[in-house]
Design an enzyme around this catalytic site. Sequence first.
Site, mmCIF file in Angstrom:
data_model
loop_
_atom_site.group_PDB
_atom_site.id
_atom_site.type_symbol
_atom_site.label_atom_id
_atom_site.label_comp_id
_atom_site.label_asym_id
_atom_site.label_seq_id
_atom_site.Cartn_x
_atom_site.Cartn_y
_atom_site.Cartn_z
ATOM 1 N N GLU A 1 43.686 34.278 32.545
ATOM 2 C CA GLU A 1 43.130 35.712 33.279
ATOM 3 C C GLU A 1 42.887 36.600 32.714
ATOM 4 O OE1 GLU A 1 41.268 37.275 35.926
ATOM 5 O OE2 GLU A 1 43.095 37.631 37.956
ATOM 6 N N ASP A 2 42.248 37.779 32.827
ATOM 7 C CA ASP A 2 42.027 38.534 32.312
ATOM 8 C C ASP A 2 43.534 39.767 32.482
ATOM 9 O OD1 ASP A 2 41.414 39.948 34.539
ATOM 10 O OD2 ASP A 2 39.714 40.594 33.782
ATOM 11 N N THR B 1 45.896 39.170 43.327
ATOM 12 C CA THR B 1 45.299 37.905 42.823
ATOM 13 C C THR B 1 45.850 36.652 42.164
ATOM 14 O OG1 THR B 1 44.026 39.839 42.310
ATOM 15 C CG2 THR B 1 42.901 37.457 41.402
ATOM 16 N N PHE C 1 44.073 52.491 32.704
ATOM 17 C CA PHE C 1 42.953 51.333 33.138
ATOM 18 C C PHE C 1 42.838 50.773 32.012
ATOM 19 C CE2 PHE C 1 39.350 49.281 35.187
ATOM 20 C CZ PHE C 1 39.741 48.489 36.010
ATOM 21 N N ASP D 1 35.897 44.973 33.100
ATOM 22 C CA ASP D 1 35.221 46.411 33.066
ATOM 23 C C ASP D 1 35.864 47.657 34.120
ATOM 24 O OD1 ASP D 1 35.868 44.691 35.845
ATOM 25 O OD2 ASP D 1 34.029 45.746 36.620
ATOM 26 N N ARG E 1 32.177 46.382 29.931
ATOM 27 C CA ARG E 1 32.322 44.333 29.655
ATOM 28 C C ARG E 1 32.447 43.523 27.802
ATOM 29 N NH1 ARG E 1 34.013 42.077 34.697
ATOM 30 N NH2 ARG E 1 33.342 42.553 35.849
HETATM 31 P P1 IMP Z 1 45.941 42.530 41.025
HETATM 32 O O1 IMP Z 1 46.961 41.409 40.259
HETATM 33 O O2 IMP Z 1 45.984 41.413 42.081
HETATM 34 O O3 IMP Z 1 46.699 43.491 40.847
HETATM 35 O O4 IMP Z 1 45.104 42.425 40.132
HETATM 36 C C1 IMP Z 1 44.855 42.092 38.888
HETATM 37 C C2 IMP Z 1 42.967 42.008 39.068
HETATM 38 O O5 IMP Z 1 42.430 43.358 38.638
HETATM 39 C C3 IMP Z 1 42.787 41.359 37.560
HETATM 40 O O6 IMP Z 1 42.106 40.096 37.460
HETATM 41 C C4 IMP Z 1 41.184 42.850 37.191
HETATM 42 O O7 IMP Z 1 40.020 42.568 37.659
HETATM 43 C C5 IMP Z 1 41.864 43.722 38.055
HETATM 44 N N1 IMP Z 1 42.479 44.457 36.809
HETATM 45 C C6 IMP Z 1 43.555 45.109 37.349
HETATM 46 N N2 IMP Z 1 43.356 45.909 36.226
HETATM 47 C C7 IMP Z 1 42.716 46.423 35.223
HETATM 48 C C8 IMP Z 1 42.181 47.177 34.214
HETATM 49 O O8 IMP Z 1 42.989 47.897 33.911
HETATM 50 N N3 IMP Z 1 40.948 46.734 33.882
HETATM 51 C C9 IMP Z 1 40.300 46.457 34.329
HETATM 52 N N4 IMP Z 1 40.099 45.342 35.507
HETATM 53 C C10 IMP Z 1 41.687 45.535 35.809
HETATM 54 MG MG MG Z 2 39.708 39.977 37.371
#
Ligand code: IMP
Ligand code: MG
Length: 173
Positions: A97-98, A105, A150, A157, A163
């Site tokens: 995961e990124d 998520t 962010f 993105d 990206r």
């Molecule tokens: P969470 O952990 O459910 O809040 O969501 C994580 C997802 O939100 C990641 O897979 C990213 O796609 C997106 N995300 C969260 N923070 C960032 C950021 O700083 N830049 C780009 N995408 C982000």
């Molecule tokens: Mg993501």
Amino acid sequence: MPSDLIRVLSRDEIAQRIKALANRISKDYVGKEICAIGVLKGAFIFLSDLVRQLTIPVQIDFVRLASYGDSAESSENVRITKGIELDIRDRHVLVVEDIVDCGRTMAFLLEYLNGFHPKSVKVCALITKTERREIDVPIDYVGYGVEHGFLVGYGLDFAEKYRNLPEIYRIKV
Ligand code: IMP
Ligand code: MG
């Protein structure tokens, strides 16, 4: 580079960190095979760099998740828009995961993957953002910890932009 971006990780820093992650993963799974499952779209570059440094056999698959709501605010309601295609029953799964931010998520994805009865599931995240964590998801391999902001570039993105940038930047607010 657009002037509204501040660089936080250079090409070299990213490459070094990925090499170290890949070494650890290769060591931990020595003698085993893994299924690396990338989370689209953000992890596509990270996954491609990571798997090329692994010395263990690896199969590759992707999932795509969508969350309702604004792209800078993440993941109130998560759903799968593209599921896995590999059969992961009794396999060692490594989720790639990124960013893990709130954790929703990843929590959702782990529940989805566990439903296929893999032998094990671990998580490798390039970045963990700690400030907004709501769900304490286990992350086995972490590239970097970031407090806030962010981030874009290297697959990440903002409204589908940036990206393709080879380094990681914080958006100026
Ligand atoms: P969470 O952990 O459910 O809040 O969501 C994580 C997802 O939100 C990641 O897979 C990213 O796609 C997106 N995300 C969260 N923070 C960032 C950021 O700083 N830049 C780009 N995408 C982000
Ligand atoms: Mg993501």
